[in-house]
Every structure is written in C-alpha cells, then in structure tokens.
Design a protein around this motif. Sequence first.
Motif, PDB file in Angstrom:
ATOM      1  N   ASP A  33       0.823  -1.204   0.000  1.00 41.89           N
ATOM      2  CA  ASP A  33       0.000   0.000   0.000  1.00 41.89           C
ATOM      3  C   ASP A  33       0.861   1.260   0.000  1.00 41.89           C
ATOM      4  O   ASP A  33       0.546   2.240  -0.681  1.00 41.89           O
ATOM      5  N   SER A  36       2.342   1.760  -3.491  1.00 43.33           N
ATOM      6  CA  SER A  36       1.334   2.243  -4.447  1.00 43.33           C
ATOM      7  C   SER A  36       0.983   3.703  -4.182  1.00 43.33           C
ATOM      8  O   SER A  36       0.780   4.473  -5.128  1.00 43.33           O
ATOM      9  N   LEU A  37       0.950   4.108  -2.917  1.00 40.92           N
ATOM     10  CA  LEU A  37       0.695   5.506  -2.580  1.00 40.92           C
ATOM     11  C   LEU A  37       1.829   6.396  -3.091  1.00 40.92           C
ATOM     12  O   LEU A  37       1.584   7.455  -3.683  1.00 40.92           O
ATOM     13  N   THR A  39       3.822   5.731  -5.543  1.00 37.32           N
ATOM     14  CA  THR A  39       3.793   5.716  -7.009  1.00 37.32           C
ATOM     15  C   THR A  39       2.794   6.740  -7.528  1.00 37.32           C
ATOM     16  O   THR A  39       3.079   7.465  -8.483  1.00 37.32           O
ATOM     17  N   LYS A  40       1.636   6.816  -6.889  1.00 34.43           N
ATOM     18  CA  LYS A  40       0.643   7.818  -7.295  1.00 34.43           C
ATOM     19  C   LYS A  40       1.154   9.226  -7.023  1.00 34.43           C
ATOM     20  O   LYS A  40       0.947  10.138  -7.826  1.00 34.43           O
ATOM     21  N   ALA A  41       1.819   9.420  -5.886  1.00 29.16           N
ATOM     22  CA  ALA A  41       2.335  10.747  -5.559  1.00 29.16           C
ATOM     23  C   ALA A  41       3.451  11.156  -6.518  1.00 29.16           C
ATOM     24  O   ALA A  41       3.559  12.334  -6.888  1.00 29.16           O
ATOM     25  N   SER A  43       3.658  10.454  -9.570  1.00 31.05           N
ATOM     26  CA  SER A  43       3.132  10.791 -10.894  1.00 31.05           C
ATOM     27  C   SER A  43       2.705  12.251 -10.972  1.00 31.05           C
ATOM     28  O   SER A  43       2.654  12.815 -12.066  1.00 31.05           O
ATOM     29  N   PHE A  44       2.415  12.894  -9.838  1.00 29.27           N
ATOM     30  CA  PHE A  44       2.009  14.294  -9.846  1.00 29.27           C
ATOM     31  C   PHE A  44       3.198  15.243  -9.857  1.00 29.27           C
ATOM     32  O   PHE A  44       3.172  16.273 -10.504  1.00 29.27           O
ATOM     33  N   TRP A  50      10.253  16.021  -4.792  1.00 33.86           N
ATOM     34  CA  TRP A  50      10.180  15.182  -3.595  1.00 33.86           C
ATOM     35  C   TRP A  50      11.499  15.189  -2.840  1.00 33.86           C
ATOM     36  O   TRP A  50      11.521  15.238  -1.605  1.00 33.86           O
TER      37      TRP A  50
END
Length: 83
Positions: A33, A36-37, A39-41, A43-44, A50
């Motif tokens: 989890d 995946s979190l 990975t989504k972050a 992408s923005f 970061w």
Amino acid sequence: MIIELICTPFFLIAQGIIGLIPVLDELPNTIVDTVSLLTKAMSFFPTDVWAMAIGNIVFWTTVHLIIGLIKFILGFVPTMDGG
C-alpha cells in the motif's frame, strides 16, 4: 593489503546488519500500500520536488534538534547575575 585490513571490520559489521534483515517470500500489505501511494504521488510531481521537500524536512528537523540540544546544555550553565 593494509587498507583491506583496516576496512575488513567495517565490512563485517555491514554484512552482520544486512544479515539481520528478514527474507520475505511475499511483501506485507502495508508495504504494498505504501509503494502504491508513493507511485501515485510521484506521478504528480517529479523526483527533484520530492527530494527537495524531504531534504527541507530533514534539514529543519536537524536544526531544531541542534537548537534544542544547545538550549538544554546551556540551561546547566549558571548565568552571571545568579538568576
């Protein structure tokens, strides 16, 4: 030869610490989890954003820790006016 003799204890300590890490056949759900979190972050915002954000957080946390440590140590030093 001498450099190898000097560096051998450090390599043995590192190998010992790495040996303490458990070998997992499958990852726990919390790690999946989190990945995946992230990975989504990612992408923005790009990686350098970061890195800068995490660097700032670590820097200011370190600054506050050092200032707190200095204030704690200086709290033991008696003042000139006796107060």
